[in-house]
Design an enzyme around this catalytic site. Structure first.
Site, PDB file in Angstrom:
ATOM      1  N   THR A 173      26.825  12.695 -36.278  1.00  0.00           N
ATOM      2  CA  THR A 173      26.353  13.727 -35.354  1.00  0.00           C
ATOM      3  C   THR A 173      25.524  13.087 -34.248  1.00  0.00           C
ATOM      4  OG1 THR A 173      26.342  15.464 -37.035  1.00  0.00           O
ATOM      5  CG2 THR A 173      24.956  15.831 -35.114  1.00  0.00           C
ATOM      6  N   PHE A 175      22.700  13.709 -31.449  1.00  0.00           N
ATOM      7  CA  PHE A 175      21.590  14.589 -31.104  1.00  0.00           C
ATOM      8  C   PHE A 175      21.064  14.217 -29.718  1.00  0.00           C
ATOM      9  CE2 PHE A 175      21.720  14.403 -35.665  1.00  0.00           C
ATOM     10  CZ  PHE A 175      21.337  15.660 -36.112  1.00  0.00           C
TER      11      PHE A 175
END
Length: 286
Positions: A173, A175
């Protein structure tokens, strides 16, 4: 010295919480129920920064953020990449054969299809991963498991029954770190990313013409997302990431050309590219 307070969406133990611990070990993570709450905490000064997921290598973009970020008036000052490792957990004393169902965020369930199918258990969608861990801890039901992080298992006193159960090892992921004020990284300070939003004029081939300058000036565009504005099918806003600094000669020319064909343009951030970017260059994939 006052600790930096960093807002994130989710419960303690969420992947966003882990990203904060990794990127800012001395900061105080601040859990928020929704993305809107997290962005509001930054805007109001209740939090100094925010750690917000923007895309995942398996699930794709975090759609809410592309709508919320441009309207928030906040700025990106950094990025962080977190390899996502999912754990299957349950209340203490539970055995794998006891489990009848598993709860987690819809993306986490989708990223762990193989083990769910192998165990023959029913997937149940929950608001978030860490929240599912907290819920099963409170219910103390040995027939229900959760998929969440190691940190969540530790926080909520759960046993990990199966480790690193994600289907894809590359599950990562990305961010972005948000702040109230723009803080542009210095030109020439290393690999940089410039993020901007724009809306093209309502002209034939406007998007093609607007983006042509990036090709002719040798600027690498690593992300381009489109989304509707205010539910209007004909008002499309674009969100883009490019390599470089806006004052670099090539990027400056490309932006100048983009502005000519755009009715709106705003730079959201100029920040250091995370070292993880170097691990997925085209040269290494060929």
């Amino acid at each position: 010295m006052t600790k930096l307070k960093i807002a994130f969406q989710g419960e303690p133990g969420a992947n966003s919480h882990i990203a904060i611990v990794e990127a800012y070990p001395d900061a105080e993570p601040m859990a928020c129920a929704t993305f809107e709450d997290a962005l509001s905490a930054i805007s109001s000064g209740e939090a100094d920064l925010g750690m917000i997921p923007i895309e995942n290598s398996v699930a794709g973009r975090v759609a809410d953020i592309h709508h919320l970020l441009p309207a928030s008036g906040l700025f990106i000052i950094g990025e962080w990449f977190l390899p996502v490792r999912h754990q299957l957990m349950a209340v203490k004393g539970t055995r794998l054969e006891d489990i009848k169902s598993v709860e987690s965020h819809v993306h986490a369930l989708g990223q762990c299809r193989r083990i769910i199918r192998k165990l023959g258990i029913k997937p149940i969608v929950h608001a978030d991963t860490a929240g599912s861990a907290r819920d099963i801890s409170e219910r103390n039901d040995k027939t229900v498991a959760a998929i969440a992080s190691r940190l969540a298992a530790k926080i909520y006193g759960l046993d990990i029954l199966a480790e690193d159960i994600e289907d894809e090892a590359h599950n990562t992921t990305r961010f972005v770190v948000l702040a109230r004020e723009p803080k542009w990284a210095a030109q020439g300070s290393g690999p940089l990313v410039t993020t901007f939003v724009f809306r093209v004029r309502n002209l034939p081939a406007a998007l093609y013409k607007a983006l042509g300058g990036f090709a002719t000036n040798g600027v690498n565009m690593t992300k381009l997302e489109s989304y509707m504005v205010d539910g209007n099918f004909f008002a499309t806003q674009f969100y883009a990431d490019v390599d470089g600094h806006p004052e670099d000669k090539g990027l400056a020319f490309a932006i100048e050309e983009l502005k000519f064909f755009s009715r709106e343009f705003r730079i959201v951030g100029v920040y250091p590219g995370h070292p993880f970017r170097a691990t997925f260059s085209e040269a290494q994939q060929d």
